[in-house]
Design a protein around this motif. Sequence first.
Motif, short mmCIF file in Angstrom:
data_model
loop_
_atom_site.label_atom_id
_atom_site.label_comp_id
_atom_site.label_asym_id
_atom_site.label_seq_id
_atom_site.Cartn_x
_atom_site.Cartn_y
_atom_site.Cartn_z
N PHE A 60 0.81 -1.22 0.00
CA PHE A 60 0.00 0.00 0.00
C PHE A 60 0.84 1.27 0.00
CE2 PHE A 60 -2.72 -3.28 1.82
CZ PHE A 60 -3.89 -3.09 1.09
N SER A 61 0.22 2.37 -0.40
CA SER A 61 0.83 3.70 -0.30
C SER A 61 -0.03 4.54 0.64
CB SER A 61 0.84 4.40 -1.67
OG SER A 61 1.63 3.68 -2.58
N ASP A 62 0.64 5.25 1.56
CA ASP A 62 -0.05 6.16 2.49
C ASP A 62 0.29 7.58 2.04
OD1 ASP A 62 -0.96 7.68 4.61
OD2 ASP A 62 -0.24 6.30 6.16
N LEU A 63 -0.71 8.29 1.53
CA LEU A 63 -0.43 9.62 0.97
C LEU A 63 -0.52 10.77 1.97
CD1 LEU A 63 -1.77 9.72 -2.70
CD2 LEU A 63 0.26 8.65 -1.72
N HIS A 64 -0.80 10.44 3.23
CA HIS A 64 -0.80 11.53 4.22
C HIS A 64 -0.64 10.97 5.63
CE1 HIS A 64 -1.44 15.41 5.96
NE2 HIS A 64 -2.45 14.97 6.69
N VAL A 65 0.57 11.16 6.17
CA VAL A 65 0.81 10.65 7.52
C VAL A 65 1.81 11.57 8.24
CG1 VAL A 65 2.54 8.99 6.63
CG2 VAL A 65 1.51 8.61 8.87
N HIS A 66 1.52 11.84 9.53
CA HIS A 66 2.40 12.69 10.35
C HIS A 66 3.23 11.77 11.25
CE1 HIS A 66 0.12 16.55 9.65
NE2 HIS A 66 -0.82 15.68 9.34
N VAL A 123 4.96 12.05 3.81
CA VAL A 123 5.09 12.14 5.26
C VAL A 123 5.37 13.58 5.73
CG1 VAL A 123 6.26 11.11 7.25
CG2 VAL A 123 6.18 9.85 5.11
N PHE A 124 4.67 14.00 6.78
CA PHE A 124 4.98 15.24 7.48
C PHE A 124 5.97 14.95 8.60
CE2 PHE A 124 1.79 18.89 7.10
CZ PHE A 124 1.27 18.50 5.89
N GLY A 306 -6.10 9.66 -3.54
CA GLY A 306 -5.39 8.62 -2.81
C GLY A 306 -5.98 8.50 -1.41
N ILE A 307 -5.34 7.65 -0.60
CA ILE A 307 -5.84 7.40 0.75
C ILE A 307 -4.70 7.61 1.75
CG2 ILE A 307 -6.73 5.59 2.30
CD1 ILE A 307 -8.46 4.59 0.05
N GLY A 308 -5.03 8.19 2.90
CA GLY A 308 -4.01 8.42 3.92
C GLY A 308 -4.46 7.94 5.29
N GLY A 314 -5.93 10.43 12.33
CA GLY A 314 -6.33 9.05 12.08
C GLY A 314 -5.70 8.21 13.18
N SER A 315 -6.30 7.06 13.48
CA SER A 315 -5.85 6.31 14.65
C SER A 315 -5.24 4.96 14.32
CB SER A 315 -7.02 6.14 15.62
OG SER A 315 -8.24 6.06 14.92
#
Length: 415
Positions: A60-66, A123-124, A306-308, A314-315
């Motif tokens: 998978f690809s995570d397009l938004h994560v801190h 990634v942030f 996309g999906i993040g 998010g938890s």
Amino acid sequence: MEIYRGHIVYSKNSKELEEISNGYIVVNNGVIQDVFKELPTQFSEEKIIDFGKGVIIPAFSDLHVHAPQYPNRGIAMDALLYDWLNQYTFPLESKYQDEEFAKQVYSAFIDNLIKHGTMHAVVFSTIHNQASDILIKGLEDKGILSYVGKVNMDKDSPDYLIEETTQSIKDTENFIKKHLNNKYAKPILTPRFAPTCSFELLKELGELADKYHIGCQTHIVESLWEKEEAKKCFKDCRCDMQIYEEAGLLKNKPFIAAHFIFPSEEDIALLNKCEGYAVQCPDATTNVIAGIMQTGKLLDTGINLGIGSDISAGSYLGIYRQVASSVRLSKIKSFYEPDNRIISFNEAFYMATKKSGALFGKVGSLEKGYSFDALVIDDLEDDFITLKPTEIVERFCYSGEVSNIKHKFLRGKEI
Ligand code: GUN
Ligand code: FE
């Protein structure tokens, strides 16, 4: 060369899954050389790695994560965006002045990202340069294809987490120069969001974008509060996206717009024009934002979606559960606003694999020519009924666990 046998599932296109029962994938130097229903006789002497009833799917690809918010995942969930930032998130992010803390968290974050089957990510970090270096180096060392940003925020932020504009630009340029030639983890500009950025800061980031040809990630029309605040702060702009256009931040790719929940027609047109991606983050939406993306409607405009995981608004770090939640949320949206259609499971899976993978190169599918970045999932069937491989994938996304991911491959190497 390696030959893998198992059930194979991947997205053929935005609406259809390819399903090959008991198929074969031939991998050469980490790249998929071919996919077969029956193994041609030329390979009959080769050793075959057999996954039995396991299903091979793209990673998978995570397009938004801190990454810095990883220690807060699944806690501090009793507030909405503004209070959540001020009460829980900003205080945690201020701790990344401490490099030792950054090392501990980022090492655990990266290990767990991979453990959850995510091999590509946007990634942030935080405003801190040393900690951002630690994060991007960690991702580079593990070979995770990624875009990583040192955050910029120079106004309306707490004293303990704010930058002076000139220093923010200097630090950002240093961060870019240091990591521009990375092989896997690339720098990306990361103004936090319109309410915490001055126009001067955004303009200068636009100049860095041109100078180094790099893209930008931020939060766009994520809540009604943010949408209105952005318009108040930038009185000459009609919408959130226009702020970034005026600053010259839409010219270089990629542009990543996290959330994109309350866009105007103009926001949509501008995101389409720069071929940016809007990122659906279902858990964040229900945990701290309280708005639902118009996923079906946006897909029909042809916008890239996309999906993040958006840890820690998010938890849960596993993108597979966000795939299921994207379908669920589209149903609620459609119930209350019937001009928004429900999206299918296949569309959501495509968003999280082939569509978002395209941001990074030939990843996110199991077709010929794609990098063998893959997962083998298993133990999702009951003894008393047989499921089709596509049903096993759907079940994994709805009720799967890390323990169902039996093997993980990155560019053909098992990790
Ligand atoms: N908007 C500004 N900062 C943040 C953040 O850290 N998380 C989310 N979800 N939204 C934001
Ligand atoms: Fe976010």
